[in-house]
Write an enzyme that holds these catalytic residues in place. Structure first.
Site, PDB file in Angstrom:
ATOM      1  N   TYR A 191      -6.246  10.654   4.258  1.00 20.21           N
ATOM      2  CA  TYR A 191      -4.846  10.824   3.860  1.00 20.21           C
ATOM      3  C   TYR A 191      -4.797  11.628   2.548  1.00 20.21           C
ATOM      4  CZ  TYR A 191      -3.537   7.936   7.734  1.00 20.21           C
ATOM      5  OH  TYR A 191      -3.348   7.489   9.014  1.00 20.21           O
ATOM      6  N   CYS A 195     -12.192 -11.492  17.537  1.00 22.97           N
ATOM      7  CA  CYS A 195     -11.858 -10.075  17.732  1.00 22.97           C
ATOM      8  C   CYS A 195     -13.085  -9.329  18.248  1.00 22.97           C
ATOM      9  CB  CYS A 195     -11.380  -9.468  16.412  1.00 22.97           C
ATOM     10  SG  CYS A 195     -11.239  -7.686  16.484  1.00 22.97           S
ATOM     11  N   CYS A 244     -12.042  -4.003  20.129  1.00 22.78           N
ATOM     12  CA  CYS A 244     -11.747  -3.105  21.249  1.00 22.78           C
ATOM     13  C   CYS A 244     -10.701  -2.055  20.869  1.00 22.78           C
ATOM     14  CB  CYS A 244     -11.272  -3.912  22.455  1.00 22.78           C
ATOM     15  SG  CYS A 244      -9.643  -4.681  22.188  1.00 22.78           S
ATOM     16  N   GLN A 276       0.860  -1.190   0.000  1.00 25.83           N
ATOM     17  CA  GLN A 276       0.000   0.000   0.000  1.00 25.83           C
ATOM     18  C   GLN A 276       0.892   1.234   0.000  1.00 25.83           C
ATOM     19  OE1 GLN A 276      -2.351   1.565   3.387  1.00 25.83           O
ATOM     20  NE2 GLN A 276      -4.150   1.414   2.056  1.00 25.83           N
ATOM     21  N   ARG A 310      -8.517  -6.204  11.719  1.00 27.10           N
ATOM     22  CA  ARG A 310      -8.352  -6.623  13.117  1.00 27.10           C
ATOM     23  C   ARG A 310      -8.508  -8.132  13.335  1.00 27.10           C
ATOM     24  NH1 ARG A 310     -12.406  -2.109  15.184  1.00 27.10           N
ATOM     25  NH2 ARG A 310     -13.123  -2.508  13.064  1.00 27.10           N
ATOM     26  N   CYS A 345      -5.244  -2.887  19.713  1.00 29.78           N
ATOM     27  CA  CYS A 345      -4.098  -3.452  18.977  1.00 29.78           C
ATOM     28  C   CYS A 345      -3.190  -2.367  18.390  1.00 29.78           C
ATOM     29  CB  CYS A 345      -4.555  -4.407  17.895  1.00 29.78           C
ATOM     30  SG  CYS A 345      -6.067  -3.945  17.091  1.00 29.78           S
TER      31      CYS A 345
HETATM   32  C1  LIG Z   1      -3.747  -1.317  13.684  1.00 30.56           C
HETATM   33  C2  LIG Z   1      -4.428  -0.860  12.423  1.00 30.56           C
HETATM   34  C3  LIG Z   1      -3.679  -0.251  11.430  1.00 30.56           C
HETATM   35  C4  LIG Z   1      -4.288   0.140  10.224  1.00 30.56           C
HETATM   36  N1  LIG Z   1      -3.508   0.665   9.233  1.00 30.56           N
HETATM   37  C5  LIG Z   1      -4.072   0.945   8.030  1.00 30.56           C
HETATM   38  C6  LIG Z   1      -3.247   1.340   6.935  1.00 30.56           C
HETATM   39  O1  LIG Z   1      -2.021   1.410   7.034  1.00 30.56           O
HETATM   40  N2  LIG Z   1      -3.874   1.648   5.770  1.00 30.56           N
HETATM   41  C7  LIG Z   1      -5.238   1.550   5.620  1.00 30.56           C
HETATM   42  O2  LIG Z   1      -5.735   1.809   4.522  1.00 30.56           O
HETATM   43  N3  LIG Z   1      -6.028   1.159   6.622  1.00 30.56           N
HETATM   44  C8  LIG Z   1      -5.488   0.831   7.818  1.00 30.56           C
HETATM   45  N4  LIG Z   1      -6.285   0.345   8.820  1.00 30.56           N
HETATM   46  C9  LIG Z   1      -7.742   0.186   8.592  1.00 30.56           C
HETATM   47  C10 LIG Z   1      -8.074  -1.251   8.166  1.00 30.56           C
HETATM   48  O3  LIG Z   1      -7.456  -1.582   6.941  1.00 30.56           O
HETATM   49  C11 LIG Z   1      -9.601  -1.457   7.987  1.00 30.56           C
HETATM   50  O4  LIG Z   1     -10.048  -0.600   6.965  1.00 30.56           O
HETATM   51  C12 LIG Z   1     -10.385  -1.218   9.277  1.00 30.56           C
HETATM   52  O5  LIG Z   1      -9.684  -1.688  10.401  1.00 30.56           O
HETATM   53  C13 LIG Z   1     -11.762  -1.912   9.252  1.00 30.56           C
HETATM   54  O6  LIG Z   1     -11.644  -3.296   9.063  1.00 30.56           O
HETATM   55  P1  LIG Z   1     -11.733  -4.384  10.283  1.00 30.56           P
HETATM   56  O7  LIG Z   1     -13.052  -4.158  10.974  1.00 30.56           O
HETATM   57  O8  LIG Z   1     -11.663  -5.698   9.591  1.00 30.56           O
HETATM   58  O9  LIG Z   1     -10.610  -4.118  11.207  1.00 30.56           O
HETATM   59  C14 LIG Z   1      -5.696  -0.047  10.036  1.00 30.56           C
HETATM   60  C15 LIG Z   1      -6.438  -0.670  11.041  1.00 30.56           C
HETATM   61  C16 LIG Z   1      -5.827  -1.085  12.223  1.00 30.56           C
HETATM   62  C17 LIG Z   1      -6.663  -1.777  13.278  1.00 30.56           C
HETATM   63  S1  SF4 Z   2      -6.833  -5.869  20.510  1.00 36.87           S
HETATM   64 FE1  SF4 Z   2      -9.090  -5.873  20.350  1.00 36.87          FE
HETATM   65  S2  SF4 Z   2      -9.496  -5.032  18.272  1.00 36.87           S
HETATM   66 FE2  SF4 Z   2      -7.340  -5.621  18.326  1.00 36.87          FE
HETATM   67  S3  SF4 Z   2      -7.305  -7.719  17.503  1.00 36.87           S
HETATM   68 FE3  SF4 Z   2      -7.452  -7.900  19.756  1.00 36.87          FE
HETATM   69  S4  SF4 Z   2      -9.655  -8.063  20.186  1.00 36.87           S
HETATM   70 FE4  SF4 Z   2      -9.426  -7.257  18.066  1.00 36.87          FE
END
Ligand SMILES: Cc1cc2nc3c(=O)[nH]c(=O)nc-3n(C[C@H](O)[C@H](O)[C@H](O)COP(=O)(O)O)c2cc1C
Ligand code: SF4
Length: 361
Positions: free
Chosen positions: A170, A341, A344, A100, A319, A347
């Site tokens: 961004y 997950c 929360c 990315q 996550r 992470c």
């Molecule tokens: C620790 C962390 C770092 C992330 N870093 C990026 C990133 O570098 N670029 C990006 O587009 N989204 C980033 N995201 C967003 C995730 O790609 C995703 O869009 C968002 O967490 C929702 O998906 P989920 O519910 O499966 O976590 C990040 C999310 C987390 C939790």
């Molecule tokens: S810290 Fe919380 S949000 Fe992150 S992976 Fe663990 S349960 Fe999921």
């Protein structure tokens, strides 16, 4: 057999299943932005865990585009050798991996990016408490060139493709947003102008890396801000991207300033999982390239329905794969039907992402 474990074509690439590891900044690089052993091991685990398409965390294409410490850099050739360790580790398995490439724009601080943060227009960011500097028109041209150079580095490092980060406020996302882009030159105003940097980057990458080098975009579908990007405009951007050769679109949304980004806290009921999937489905109806849906997807049956019912082609997870990098394999083997997950959000660890809940146990 579940449609989730069938292959899909992304441009010239065959991805072995429908799971995408959505870009996740891992805070595992060194202070300068070089990939370290811990990062390589993380990608090896995701590939061993059978994620079809792995997208790295955001790598900054210019020093000024660095969002936070221990972020991967891709703005200079000296990063290529370290970056090459990631595809090398992933390609021991059938998984594919995209880098990315990104610029943080105004969502950073001078202490992290080394200069006054930049933006399409000088619009104060209440979250980073930054009054950014408006980019000069020629600087937008340099930005486009630097994105293209970053993609060339990604290709020479052995990545299967790149993902352009045009989400979450961004820099490319802030060009798309009328809230942060108040320009009156060729880079501002109508959506065709606001999308111009992104489209020129896409065209530039296709020329420099070859038409068969896949380019995906992570696109905001809404900013959740009055006067921000609307879903109608996002659909138009998606159509323009497709016309210029984009190979896949991952649909996200949100902006820090709106108080609502992409990483929503708290578990949702099954019908509410996939908080950007409806927007993704709207975009999918307007294009033919594969579209990935995301946002709090935790349940295998929810993912299955979203793809089987034709809302999206791919399922992106972030996550759940921090919690368990082997989740996709566990889904396939029938060992799990839902991620553990709890959303929360503990992470986000500046010493390296890890599931805090799991450690507590
Ligand atoms: C620790 C962390 C770092 C992330 N870093 C990026 C990133 O570098 N670029 C990006 O587009 N989204 C980033 N995201 C967003 C995730 O790609 C995703 O869009 C968002 O967490 C929702 O998906 P989920 O519910 O499966 O976590 C990040 C999310 C987390 C939790
Ligand atoms: S810290 Fe919380 S949000 Fe992150 S992976 Fe663990 S349960 Fe999921």
């Amino acid at each position: 057999m579940s449609i989730l474990f069938t292959p899909i074509t992304v441009g010239s690439l065959t991805v072995p299943n429908r799971f995408v590891r959505s870009a996740t900044h891992d805070y595992m690089s060194d202070d300068e932005g070089h990939v370290r052993d811990a990062g390589v091991a993380l990608f090896a685990r995701l590939a061993e865990g059978e994620v079809g398409l792995i997208v790295t965390g955001h790598a900054n294409v210019q020093p000024s585009g660095k969002a936070s410490p221990r972020q991967m850099g891709v703005y200079d050739d000296r990063f290529v050798a370290g970056l090459a360790r990631i595809p090398e580790a992933v390609h021991r398995f059938p998984s594919k991996v995209f880098l990315q490439i990104a610029h943080a724009g105004r969502q950073t601080k001078e202490r992290d990016c080394g200069s006054v943060p930049v933006s399409p227009s000088a619009v104060y960011d209440p979250v980073s408490k930054v009054m950014p500097r408006e980019l000069a028109s020629e600087e937008v041209r340099t930005l486009i060139d630097d994105f293209v150079s970053a993609a060339v580095r990604a290709r020479s490092a052995g990545f299967d493709g790149v993902q352009l980060h045009a989400a979450h406020g961004y820099l490319l996302s802030s060009f798309l947003s009328p809230h942060t882009n108040r320009r009156t030159d060729e880079w501002g105003g109508p959506v065709e102008n606001r999308a111009r940097p992104l489209l020129e980057i896409l065209r530039g990458v296709k020329i420099a890396c070859g038409r068969d080098f896949p380019v995906m975009v992570k696109l905001n579908s809404t900013d959740f801000l009055p006067g921000g990007l609307t879903l109608d405009d996002a659909v138009r951007v998606a159509v323009m991207l497709e016309a210029d050769g984009i190979d896949a679109i991952e649909v996200s949304g949100g902006m820090a300033e709106a108080g609502r980004g992409s990483v929503w806290p708290g578990l949702r009921s099954e019908p509410e999982e996939g908080y950007f999937v409806e927007n993704a489905a709207r975009i999918k109806r307007a294009v033919r390239v594969p579209v990935s849906g995301l946002g709090g997807i935790r349940t295998l049956a929810v993912a299955e329905r979203a793809v089987r019912d034709g809302l999206v082609d791919l399922i992106s997870l972030s996550r759940p794969l921090i919690r368990d990098p082997f989740l996709v394999k566990h889904f396939r083997e029938g060992l799990a039907a839902k991620s553990e997950c709890s959303s929360c959000n503990k992470c986000f660890n500046p010493r390296g992402i890890r599931c805090a809940e799991l450690r507590k146990r």
